[in-house]
Design a protein around this motif. Sequence first.
Motif, PDB file in Angstrom:
ATOM      1  N   LEU A   1       0.828  -1.207   0.000  1.00  0.00           N
ATOM      2  CA  LEU A   1       0.000   0.000   0.000  1.00  0.00           C
ATOM      3  C   LEU A   1       0.863   1.258   0.000  1.00  0.00           C
ATOM      4  O   LEU A   1       0.556   2.232  -0.692  1.00  0.00           O
ATOM      5  CB  LEU A   1      -0.917  -0.006   1.225  1.00  0.00           C
ATOM      6  CG  LEU A   1      -1.955  -1.138   1.287  1.00  0.00           C
ATOM      7  CD1 LEU A   1      -2.552  -1.231   2.692  1.00  0.00           C
ATOM      8  CD2 LEU A   1      -3.049  -0.909   0.265  1.00  0.00           C
ATOM      9  N   ALA A   2       1.940   1.226   0.767  1.00  0.00           N
ATOM     10  CA  ALA A   2       2.815   2.401   0.855  1.00  0.00           C
ATOM     11  C   ALA A   2       3.487   2.707  -0.473  1.00  0.00           C
ATOM     12  O   ALA A   2       3.888   3.847  -0.732  1.00  0.00           O
ATOM     13  CB  ALA A   2       3.875   2.191   1.940  1.00  0.00           C
ATOM     14  N   GLY A   3       3.602   1.691  -1.326  1.00  0.00           N
ATOM     15  CA  GLY A   3       4.167   1.902  -2.652  1.00  0.00           C
ATOM     16  C   GLY A   3       3.204   2.531  -3.622  1.00  0.00           C
ATOM     17  O   GLY A   3       3.554   2.777  -4.781  1.00  0.00           O
ATOM     18  N   GLY A   4       1.973   2.758  -3.163  1.00  0.00           N
ATOM     19  CA  GLY A   4       0.979   3.395  -4.019  1.00  0.00           C
ATOM     20  C   GLY A   4      -0.001   2.426  -4.648  1.00  0.00           C
ATOM     21  O   GLY A   4      -0.846   2.821  -5.453  1.00  0.00           O
ATOM     22  N   ASN A   5       0.096   1.143  -4.283  1.00  0.00           N
ATOM     23  CA  ASN A   5      -0.795   0.138  -4.855  1.00  0.00           C
ATOM     24  C   ASN A   5      -1.890  -0.193  -3.835  1.00  0.00           C
ATOM     25  O   ASN A   5      -1.640  -0.827  -2.815  1.00  0.00           O
ATOM     26  CB  ASN A   5      -0.007  -1.127  -5.203  1.00  0.00           C
ATOM     27  CG  ASN A   5      -0.834  -2.143  -5.971  1.00  0.00           C
ATOM     28  OD1 ASN A   5      -2.049  -2.030  -6.050  1.00  0.00           O
ATOM     29  ND2 ASN A   5      -0.175  -3.143  -6.533  1.00  0.00           N
ATOM     30  N   ASN A   6      -3.116   0.226  -4.129  1.00  0.00           N
ATOM     31  CA  ASN A   6      -4.231  -0.011  -3.218  1.00  0.00           C
ATOM     32  C   ASN A   6      -4.976  -1.311  -3.505  1.00  0.00           C
ATOM     33  O   ASN A   6      -5.933  -1.641  -2.814  1.00  0.00           O
ATOM     34  CB  ASN A   6      -5.224   1.155  -3.295  1.00  0.00           C
ATOM     35  CG  ASN A   6      -4.616   2.457  -2.816  1.00  0.00           C
ATOM     36  OD1 ASN A   6      -3.856   2.477  -1.848  1.00  0.00           O
ATOM     37  ND2 ASN A   6      -4.927   3.554  -3.487  1.00  0.00           N
ATOM     38  N   ASN A   7      -4.534  -2.048  -4.520  1.00  0.00           N
ATOM     39  CA  ASN A   7      -5.231  -3.262  -4.935  1.00  0.00           C
ATOM     40  C   ASN A   7      -4.652  -4.477  -4.212  1.00  0.00           C
ATOM     41  O   ASN A   7      -3.970  -5.311  -4.800  1.00  0.00           O
ATOM     42  CB  ASN A   7      -5.116  -3.439  -6.449  1.00  0.00           C
ATOM     43  CG  ASN A   7      -5.703  -2.272  -7.201  1.00  0.00           C
ATOM     44  OD1 ASN A   7      -6.860  -1.920  -6.997  1.00  0.00           O
ATOM     45  ND2 ASN A   7      -4.908  -1.651  -8.059  1.00  0.00           N
ATOM     46  N   VAL A   8      -4.941  -4.569  -2.930  1.00  0.00           N
ATOM     47  CA  VAL A   8      -4.329  -5.594  -2.083  1.00  0.00           C
ATOM     48  C   VAL A   8      -5.404  -6.439  -1.429  1.00  0.00           C
ATOM     49  O   VAL A   8      -6.417  -5.911  -0.942  1.00  0.00           O
ATOM     50  CB  VAL A   8      -3.437  -4.957  -0.995  1.00  0.00           C
ATOM     51  CG1 VAL A   8      -2.757  -6.039  -0.154  1.00  0.00           C
ATOM     52  CG2 VAL A   8      -2.402  -4.036  -1.624  1.00  0.00           C
ATOM     53  N   MET A   9      -5.184  -7.745  -1.418  1.00  0.00           N
ATOM     54  CA  MET A   9      -6.018  -8.662  -0.650  1.00  0.00           C
ATOM     55  C   MET A   9      -5.117  -9.543   0.206  1.00  0.00           C
ATOM     56  O   MET A   9      -3.934  -9.708  -0.087  1.00  0.00           O
ATOM     57  CB  MET A   9      -6.891  -9.516  -1.573  1.00  0.00           C
ATOM     58  CG  MET A   9      -6.132 -10.484  -2.444  1.00  0.00           C
ATOM     59  SD  MET A   9      -7.160 -11.333  -3.677  1.00  0.00           S
ATOM     60  CE  MET A   9      -7.155 -10.123  -5.006  1.00  0.00           C
ATOM     61  N   LEU A  10      -5.670 -10.082   1.273  1.00  0.00           N
ATOM     62  CA  LEU A  10      -4.927 -10.930   2.188  1.00  0.00           C
ATOM     63  C   LEU A  10      -5.411 -12.373   2.060  1.00  0.00           C
ATOM     64  O   LEU A  10      -6.536 -12.617   1.634  1.00  0.00           O
ATOM     65  CB  LEU A  10      -5.112 -10.449   3.625  1.00  0.00           C
ATOM     66  CG  LEU A  10      -4.647  -9.025   3.917  1.00  0.00           C
ATOM     67  CD1 LEU A  10      -5.111  -8.594   5.301  1.00  0.00           C
ATOM     68  CD2 LEU A  10      -3.136  -8.925   3.811  1.00  0.00           C
ATOM     69  N   CYS A  11      -4.560 -13.321   2.439  1.00  0.00           N
ATOM     70  CA  CYS A  11      -4.947 -14.730   2.389  1.00  0.00           C
ATOM     71  C   CYS A  11      -4.473 -15.454   3.640  1.00  0.00           C
ATOM     72  O   CYS A  11      -3.266 -15.526   3.902  1.00  0.00           O
ATOM     73  CB  CYS A  11      -4.380 -15.415   1.143  1.00  0.00           C
ATOM     74  SG  CYS A  11      -4.834 -17.166   0.999  1.00  0.00           S
ATOM     75  N   GLU A  12      -5.425 -15.967   4.418  1.00  0.00           N
ATOM     76  CA  GLU A  12      -5.119 -16.839   5.557  1.00  0.00           C
ATOM     77  C   GLU A  12      -4.952 -18.254   5.026  1.00  0.00           C
ATOM     78  O   GLU A  12      -5.869 -18.829   4.452  1.00  0.00           O
ATOM     79  CB  GLU A  12      -6.255 -16.771   6.579  1.00  0.00           C
ATOM     80  CG  GLU A  12      -6.267 -17.903   7.595  1.00  0.00           C
ATOM     81  CD  GLU A  12      -5.008 -17.989   8.440  1.00  0.00           C
ATOM     82  OE1 GLU A  12      -4.605 -19.121   8.778  1.00  0.00           O
ATOM     83  OE2 GLU A  12      -4.426 -16.936   8.775  1.00  0.00           O
ATOM     84  N   ARG A  13      -3.750 -18.828   5.216  1.00  0.00           N
ATOM     85  CA  ARG A  13      -3.440 -20.137   4.649  1.00  0.00           C
ATOM     86  C   ARG A  13      -2.959 -21.150   5.695  1.00  0.00           C
ATOM     87  O   ARG A  13      -2.406 -22.181   5.377  1.00  0.00           O
ATOM     88  CB  ARG A  13      -2.409 -20.003   3.531  1.00  0.00           C
ATOM     89  CG  ARG A  13      -1.232 -19.091   3.851  1.00  0.00           C
ATOM     90  CD  ARG A  13      -0.153 -19.722   4.652  1.00  0.00           C
ATOM     91  NE  ARG A  13       0.564 -20.700   3.856  1.00  0.00           N
ATOM     92  CZ  ARG A  13       1.236 -21.708   4.346  1.00  0.00           C
ATOM     93  NH1 ARG A  13       1.302 -21.880   5.653  1.00  0.00           N
ATOM     94  NH2 ARG A  13       1.880 -22.544   3.558  1.00  0.00           N
TER      95      ARG A  13
END
Length: 257
Positions: free
Chosen positions: A142-154
């Motif tokens: 996100l800090a790099g300017g990319n707001n397209n982030v999702m998380l994965c619990e594995r």
Amino acid sequence: MVGDVPVGGPEPVVMAGPCSVEDEEQMVSTAKAVKAAGARVLRGGAFKPRTSPYSFRGMGLDGLKLLNTAKQETGLPIITEVMTPGDVDTVAQYSDVLQVGARNMQNYNLLDAVGETRMPVMVKRGLAASYEEWLLAAEYVLAGGNNNVMLCERGIRSFESMTRFTMDVAAIPVIKRLSHLPIIGDPSHSTGHWYLVTPVALSVIAAGAHGLLIEVHPNPDLAKCDGPQSLTFENFSNLMNQVRAVKGALAGEPVGA
């Protein structure tokens, strides 16, 4: 958005496919089968981090090309893992989601690199990462300017040896409370056994996950990677029917609707 697929909305997005890309027939047949069952995104590993250096470690660029072939055949967007900053540009040419694997969750140079792409990125939870460490890893993207982030619990490493890892179902509602990021569950890697994938997947959906990451193979007994935890086409179709039933129950729909 992953292509035209919204991730993080009311409908869970299922991402399915083999652990590793092996050949064209395997990828295309799997892509067609998972799409027919209701999957919205095709998964497949071209670059594979393996515990043993002697295990199958993926086809690399050739694997990416086969993923693209399956995409052309089915229209499914692609999620695949990227392992090094130097591979980001190449993987980005052939994929729609850049997956940062559990072993690379704190590879900060890689997180910086995927943050510069503005592409959708999935950050998997590390084997022994706390929620805070996991969220801060996503923060690098996100800090790099990319707001397209999702998380994965594995699944996280614990004392239990009957399963490959331990699925932390509580992570789903906790992350939803702490963050605005979509949260996906991976019952394949957390359980390590195909017969546990469906019940754990349903628990993840019931807990409020925005989607699932499922391993599917046309012949799991012959898979080069993670065969024991891969679903057959028939078992995956059955899983999808049960996912829809659970979502319907949560929405208050009458049984059989």
